[in-house]
Design an enzyme around this catalytic site. Sequence first.
Site, PDB file in Angstrom:
ATOM      1  N   ASP A 177     -26.235  -3.893  19.561  1.00  0.00           N
ATOM      2  CA  ASP A 177     -27.667  -4.177  19.533  1.00  0.00           C
ATOM      3  C   ASP A 177     -28.308  -3.614  18.265  1.00  0.00           C
ATOM      4  O   ASP A 177     -28.106  -2.433  17.943  1.00  0.00           O
ATOM      5  CB  ASP A 177     -28.276  -3.506  20.782  1.00  0.00           C
ATOM      6  CG  ASP A 177     -29.674  -3.982  21.080  1.00  0.00           C
ATOM      7  OD1 ASP A 177     -29.853  -5.171  21.367  1.00  0.00           O
ATOM      8  OD2 ASP A 177     -30.603  -3.144  21.019  1.00  0.00           O
ATOM      9  N   GLU A 211     -25.644  -7.113  15.859  1.00  0.00           N
ATOM     10  CA  GLU A 211     -26.918  -7.823  15.758  1.00  0.00           C
ATOM     11  C   GLU A 211     -27.687  -7.247  14.578  1.00  0.00           C
ATOM     12  O   GLU A 211     -27.975  -6.044  14.558  1.00  0.00           O
ATOM     13  CB  GLU A 211     -27.719  -7.656  17.053  1.00  0.00           C
ATOM     14  CG  GLU A 211     -28.963  -8.514  17.066  1.00  0.00           C
ATOM     15  CD  GLU A 211     -29.988  -8.071  18.108  1.00  0.00           C
ATOM     16  OE1 GLU A 211     -30.738  -8.937  18.587  1.00  0.00           O
ATOM     17  OE2 GLU A 211     -30.057  -6.860  18.427  1.00  0.00           O
ATOM     18  N   ASP A 271     -30.255  -9.669  46.548  1.00  0.00           N
ATOM     19  CA  ASP A 271     -31.430  -8.870  46.150  1.00  0.00           C
ATOM     20  C   ASP A 271     -32.268  -9.567  45.076  1.00  0.00           C
ATOM     21  O   ASP A 271     -33.247  -9.017  44.595  1.00  0.00           O
ATOM     22  CB  ASP A 271     -31.006  -7.468  45.688  1.00  0.00           C
ATOM     23  CG  ASP A 271     -30.175  -7.495  44.414  1.00  0.00           C
ATOM     24  OD1 ASP A 271     -29.856  -8.609  43.924  1.00  0.00           O
ATOM     25  OD2 ASP A 271     -29.837  -6.407  43.892  1.00  0.00           O
ATOM     26  N   ASN A 316     -25.484 -10.353  46.460  1.00  0.00           N
ATOM     27  CA  ASN A 316     -25.929  -9.520  47.585  1.00  0.00           C
ATOM     28  C   ASN A 316     -27.354  -9.854  48.041  1.00  0.00           C
ATOM     29  O   ASN A 316     -27.928  -9.163  48.876  1.00  0.00           O
ATOM     30  CB  ASN A 316     -25.801  -8.024  47.261  1.00  0.00           C
ATOM     31  CG  ASN A 316     -26.691  -7.616  46.104  1.00  0.00           C
ATOM     32  OD1 ASN A 316     -27.417  -8.450  45.549  1.00  0.00           O
ATOM     33  ND2 ASN A 316     -26.643  -6.352  45.730  1.00  0.00           N
ATOM     34  N   HIS A 339     -30.189 -14.329  24.879  1.00  0.00           N
ATOM     35  CA  HIS A 339     -31.225 -13.927  25.835  1.00  0.00           C
ATOM     36  C   HIS A 339     -32.580 -13.678  25.171  1.00  0.00           C
ATOM     37  O   HIS A 339     -33.555 -13.394  25.869  1.00  0.00           O
ATOM     38  CB  HIS A 339     -30.761 -12.666  26.566  1.00  0.00           C
ATOM     39  CG  HIS A 339     -30.571 -11.518  25.621  1.00  0.00           C
ATOM     40  ND1 HIS A 339     -29.550 -11.496  24.679  1.00  0.00           N
ATOM     41  CD2 HIS A 339     -31.284 -10.393  25.418  1.00  0.00           C
ATOM     42  CE1 HIS A 339     -29.651 -10.390  23.965  1.00  0.00           C
ATOM     43  NE2 HIS A 339     -30.698  -9.707  24.395  1.00  0.00           N
ATOM     44  N   ASP A 340     -32.638 -13.738  23.843  1.00  0.00           N
ATOM     45  CA  ASP A 340     -33.901 -13.514  23.129  1.00  0.00           C
ATOM     46  C   ASP A 340     -34.499 -14.797  22.567  1.00  0.00           C
ATOM     47  O   ASP A 340     -35.598 -14.779  22.016  1.00  0.00           O
ATOM     48  CB  ASP A 340     -33.680 -12.551  21.949  1.00  0.00           C
ATOM     49  CG  ASP A 340     -33.321 -11.148  22.389  1.00  0.00           C
ATOM     50  OD1 ASP A 340     -33.743 -10.743  23.486  1.00  0.00           O
ATOM     51  OD2 ASP A 340     -32.614 -10.458  21.624  1.00  0.00           O
ATOM     52  N   ASP A 388     -26.139 -13.991  41.855  1.00  0.00           N
ATOM     53  CA  ASP A 388     -26.471 -12.868  42.748  1.00  0.00           C
ATOM     54  C   ASP A 388     -25.674 -13.020  44.037  1.00  0.00           C
ATOM     55  O   ASP A 388     -25.816 -14.020  44.739  1.00  0.00           O
ATOM     56  CB  ASP A 388     -27.978 -12.916  43.026  1.00  0.00           C
ATOM     57  CG  ASP A 388     -28.390 -11.953  44.129  1.00  0.00           C
ATOM     58  OD1 ASP A 388     -27.660 -10.982  44.376  1.00  0.00           O
ATOM     59  OD2 ASP A 388     -29.469 -12.187  44.735  1.00  0.00           O
ATOM     60  N   ASP A 437     -22.103  -4.750  25.627  1.00  0.00           N
ATOM     61  CA  ASP A 437     -23.242  -4.593  24.734  1.00  0.00           C
ATOM     62  C   ASP A 437     -23.418  -3.101  24.455  1.00  0.00           C
ATOM     63  O   ASP A 437     -23.449  -2.292  25.380  1.00  0.00           O
ATOM     64  CB  ASP A 437     -24.494  -5.138  25.448  1.00  0.00           C
ATOM     65  CG  ASP A 437     -25.437  -5.844  24.499  1.00  0.00           C
ATOM     66  OD1 ASP A 437     -25.766  -5.239  23.468  1.00  0.00           O
ATOM     67  OD2 ASP A 437     -25.847  -6.976  24.801  1.00  0.00           O
ATOM     68  N   ASP A 455     -25.318  -9.987  39.711  1.00  0.00           N
ATOM     69  CA  ASP A 455     -24.497  -8.770  39.751  1.00  0.00           C
ATOM     70  C   ASP A 455     -23.080  -9.046  39.247  1.00  0.00           C
ATOM     71  O   ASP A 455     -22.712 -10.203  38.987  1.00  0.00           O
ATOM     72  CB  ASP A 455     -24.486  -8.178  41.171  1.00  0.00           C
ATOM     73  CG  ASP A 455     -24.310  -9.259  42.236  1.00  0.00           C
ATOM     74  OD1 ASP A 455     -23.428 -10.102  42.056  1.00  0.00           O
ATOM     75  OD2 ASP A 455     -25.081  -9.272  43.226  1.00  0.00           O
TER      76      ASP A 455
HETATM   77  C1  NOJ Z   1     -32.268  -6.726  20.686  1.00  0.00           C
HETATM   78  C2  NOJ Z   1     -31.960  -7.248  22.046  1.00  0.00           C
HETATM   79  O1  NOJ Z   1     -31.261  -8.443  21.928  1.00  0.00           O
HETATM   80  C3  NOJ Z   1     -33.281  -7.409  22.757  1.00  0.00           C
HETATM   81  O2  NOJ Z   1     -33.155  -8.091  23.974  1.00  0.00           O
HETATM   82  C4  NOJ Z   1     -33.859  -6.034  22.963  1.00  0.00           C
HETATM   83  O3  NOJ Z   1     -35.145  -6.153  23.516  1.00  0.00           O
HETATM   84  C5  NOJ Z   1     -33.954  -5.266  21.641  1.00  0.00           C
HETATM   85  N1  NOJ Z   1     -32.786  -5.396  20.833  1.00  0.00           N
HETATM   86  C6  NOJ Z   1     -34.118  -3.792  21.907  1.00  0.00           C
HETATM   87  O4  NOJ Z   1     -32.933  -3.260  22.408  1.00  0.00           O
END
Ligand code: NOJ
Length: 561
Positions: A200, A259, A25, A23, A331-332, A21, A98, A29
């Site tokens: 995605d 994905e 907040d 700035n 990130h999941d 980050d 993405d 970014d």
């Molecule tokens: C898969 C993404 O990786 C996830 O983070 C998201 O919540 C779902 N698709 C819905 O877009």
Amino acid sequence: MEQPWWHKSVVYQIYPRSFADTNGDGFGDLRGVIDRLDYLAHLGVEVLWLSPIFKSPQDDNGYYISDYQDIDPMFGTLADVDELIAEGKKRNIRIVMDLVVNHSSDEHPWFVESRSSLDNPKRDWYIWRPAREDGSLPNNWSSFFSGSVWEFDETTGEYFMHLFSKKQPDLNWENPEVRNAVFTMMNWWLDRGIAGFRMDVINLISKVEGLPDGEQAPGHEFGNGFPLTANGPRLTEYLREMYEAVFAHRSDVFLTVGECPGIDVDFAGVITDSENPMLDMVFQFEHVGIDQGSSKWDIVPFDLKTLKKSLGRWQVGLEDRGWNSLYWNNHDQPRIVSRWGNDREYRVESAKLLGTVLHMHRGTPYVYQGEELGMTNYPFETIDQFQDLETLNHYKTVVDHNGDTESALRAYRRYGRDNARTPMQWDISVDAGFSRGKPWLAVNPNHTEVNAAAAIGDPNSVFHYYRRLIALRKSDEVVAEGKFTMLLEDHPSVYAFTRTLDSQGLTVIANWSDEPNSVSLDDSALPTDAVTLIHNYTDAPSASSEISLRPWEAVVYRWAR
Ligand code: NOJ
């Protein structure tokens, strides 16, 4: 035949809101990404995949978009993207975006129009259905984020489908206008200079005909539509059409990765077959589901043999056609060193072992921000520390049904997505140098020990080990292209395999355990004149028919016949 450049490249995933980050907040970014390009170049990565930075109401952190051709002000501007592309180019780093087009945001003008009347020209751009004759929901599917996939809309008295949250209405890919709009937008981004797309949940875009009810387990409020909706009947047709409309006429070679939850190896082979191009590779989910039961919140003990079986099958299955993507984290997913390593006394060793095993497979490795530092899960305690809507929606369902909130919390601590999303740990300063404001999600208190500045200064760090792994893929043809053969399939705690290319070979041996182990390998698996290529202790066992390994010790040997 010349191989595509991404056979030798490693992709680094950035989750921009948690990266850097500038700035103050509290949210990362684009300027923060630009400022850290030298760090990424030093690591040796050649591709950055940015999680969504487009305009979005941000409930699911950007994974539903209200303007595909503009940047959310929280991240910056289109000019910042142009600068990122240009600065990346100077360092031989390409930018992959993405693409979230299974659904849009409910605030996208397309959906605003679609919901405005039954005869609006965009009505059919989304999936609308009336209630069934008995007044019940159009079908019984449950959403990935809890509750039904159907949301009633007062204005027109019909339901729209959302496989994810009700703010993420599914686009109707059966409508050719939708497909054209998406392809036009993709071309616009490629013309701007990006190097490809991570797509995605792309295997959910073709819905099963008639949207029939899914199987409903006893005691469950909704049925499971997932096996019906994934890999639907027109998926390959849509992907071929996308390839023709977007990629086929371009001379630059792009990277596309879809994905694909619920995909199997045979279908992945079809989709990633370069003879009939659709996607370069897919993210499959089999291996990251092996310690989860019928829902992602069911805790199942990790079993190394199951992991070997799964990854081994994917290696062999995509040997002659298609290509694997290799990942532990994104990130999941929770942090791999906490999930399958030992994030306490063997954090460094096990992080290096996990990197070794993954990066020595055949495929394109993905590194998720902080993985190269051995970042761990966050010590979450109470529900109010979580921010992810998947977790919070599930918790609400548990509470509404008087369920066991303690065991739900145990599962969130272990698998919750917020584990991956805590801010990147740059240094020992307050909030880890991520932000000079209040970070949107708490910084892991272990940043005083686990951080980039410390890792760069320590030649034995996970960071420098990852640098070497990444460099090996570039310099060693066997790492990039060699044939994979699993060894010791039934060993409960050693992961071992060979990679071979003509007369050259690698043998990888990894002791996935807190205990020492020894293994016997014959000369065909490990010639005794093999030399050590990389290892995660300061001294490596020399090649012999009997190898003794310390806890979490990993070693790669190189040989020629
Ligand atoms: C898969 C993404 O990786 C996830 O983070 C998201 O919540 C779902 N698709 C819905 O877009």
